[in-house]
Design a protein around this motif. Structure first.
Motif, short mmCIF file in Angstrom:
data_model
loop_
_atom_site.label_atom_id
_atom_site.label_comp_id
_atom_site.label_asym_id
_atom_site.label_seq_id
_atom_site.Cartn_x
_atom_site.Cartn_y
_atom_site.Cartn_z
N THR A 1 9.04 -2.92 -2.06
CA THR A 1 8.54 -4.22 -1.60
C THR A 1 7.67 -4.04 -0.36
O THR A 1 6.57 -4.62 -0.27
N LEU A 2 8.14 -3.24 0.59
CA LEU A 2 7.38 -2.98 1.81
C LEU A 2 6.04 -2.34 1.49
O LEU A 2 5.00 -2.73 2.03
N ALA A 3 6.04 -1.37 0.59
CA ALA A 3 4.78 -0.70 0.21
C ALA A 3 3.79 -1.72 -0.35
O ALA A 3 2.60 -1.72 0.01
N PRO B 1 -5.09 1.83 -0.66
CA PRO B 1 -5.57 0.45 -0.70
C PRO B 1 -6.86 0.24 0.10
O PRO B 1 -7.71 -0.56 -0.28
N VAL B 2 -7.03 0.98 1.18
CA VAL B 2 -8.26 0.87 1.98
C VAL B 2 -9.43 1.47 1.19
O VAL B 2 -10.51 0.88 1.13
N GLY B 3 -9.20 2.62 0.57
CA GLY B 3 -10.24 3.22 -0.25
C GLY B 3 -10.64 2.33 -1.41
O GLY B 3 -11.82 2.24 -1.77
N SER C 1 -0.41 12.19 1.32
CA SER C 1 0.77 11.37 1.00
C SER C 1 0.35 9.95 0.62
O SER C 1 1.02 9.32 -0.19
N CYS C 2 -0.75 9.47 1.16
CA CYS C 2 -1.19 8.11 0.85
C CYS C 2 -1.59 7.98 -0.62
O CYS C 2 -1.36 6.93 -1.22
#
Length: 175
Positions: A127-129, A165-167, A157-158
């Protein structure tokens, strides 16, 4: 009705506390400033940046970035290399020692964060992710500088189990 100001305040307190935990562990390795640590991590992921671009990513003026690069070069952590585009320009690359220190910085940053997230059960972690991915997309919409947002990210690790999500926001903007 939900108290959004309280939630925002809790997020702010948690953000600062987690930043303190992760940066103190990361920068104590060599008593580096946060900007220098971010510069090394950025260069490890993207070697060959100009001094100006590196400064932009760590939010330093060009003169301050030049002083930081000089300091990192004196410490043997980076090397200035003439640009292939224009010999008057230089690019910055991490040395072997700089690359090793960047890995140590990421480990120092990640260890306390993994410790905190591990306190949550697996469902709460998922949920946090999901919530963090949404928040990062909104932050990207405000800031618009993915390399600035991710200046201290462990890119491996991302992207291990899902796209960054930024990419994804940057790629969507390009199309």
């Amino acid at each position: 009705m939900h108290d959004v100001e309280r939630t925002a305040n809790l997020l702010g307190a948690a953000s600062l506390a987690l930043t303190d935990l992760s940066l103190s562990a990361a920068t104590q390795a060599r008593r580096l400033s946060t900007s220098s640590a971010a510069a090394l991590v950025s260069l490890a992921a993207h070697p060959g940046l100009s001094v100006s671009e590196l400064g932009r990513r760590v939010k330093l003026s060009q003169p301050a970035a030049a002083r930081m690069v000089d300091s990192l070069e004196t410490a043997g952590l980076v090397a200035k290399v003439p640009s292939s585009v224009n010999r008057r320009w230089v690019t910055v690359r991490p040395t072997r020692l700089g690359s090793a220190l960047a890995r140590q910085l990421l480990t120092g940053r990640n260890t306390p964060l993994v410790g905190v997230v591990s306190k949550l059960d697996e469902s709460d972690q998922q949920t946090l992710a999901g919530l963090l991915e949404k928040l990062l997309a909104h932050v990207y919409a405000e800031v618009g500088e993915g390399q600035r947002i991710c200046r201290l990210c462990d890119r491996k690790s991302c992207t291990r189990s899902a796209p960054c999500p930024v990419g994804e926001c940057e790629r969507a903007e390009e199309t």
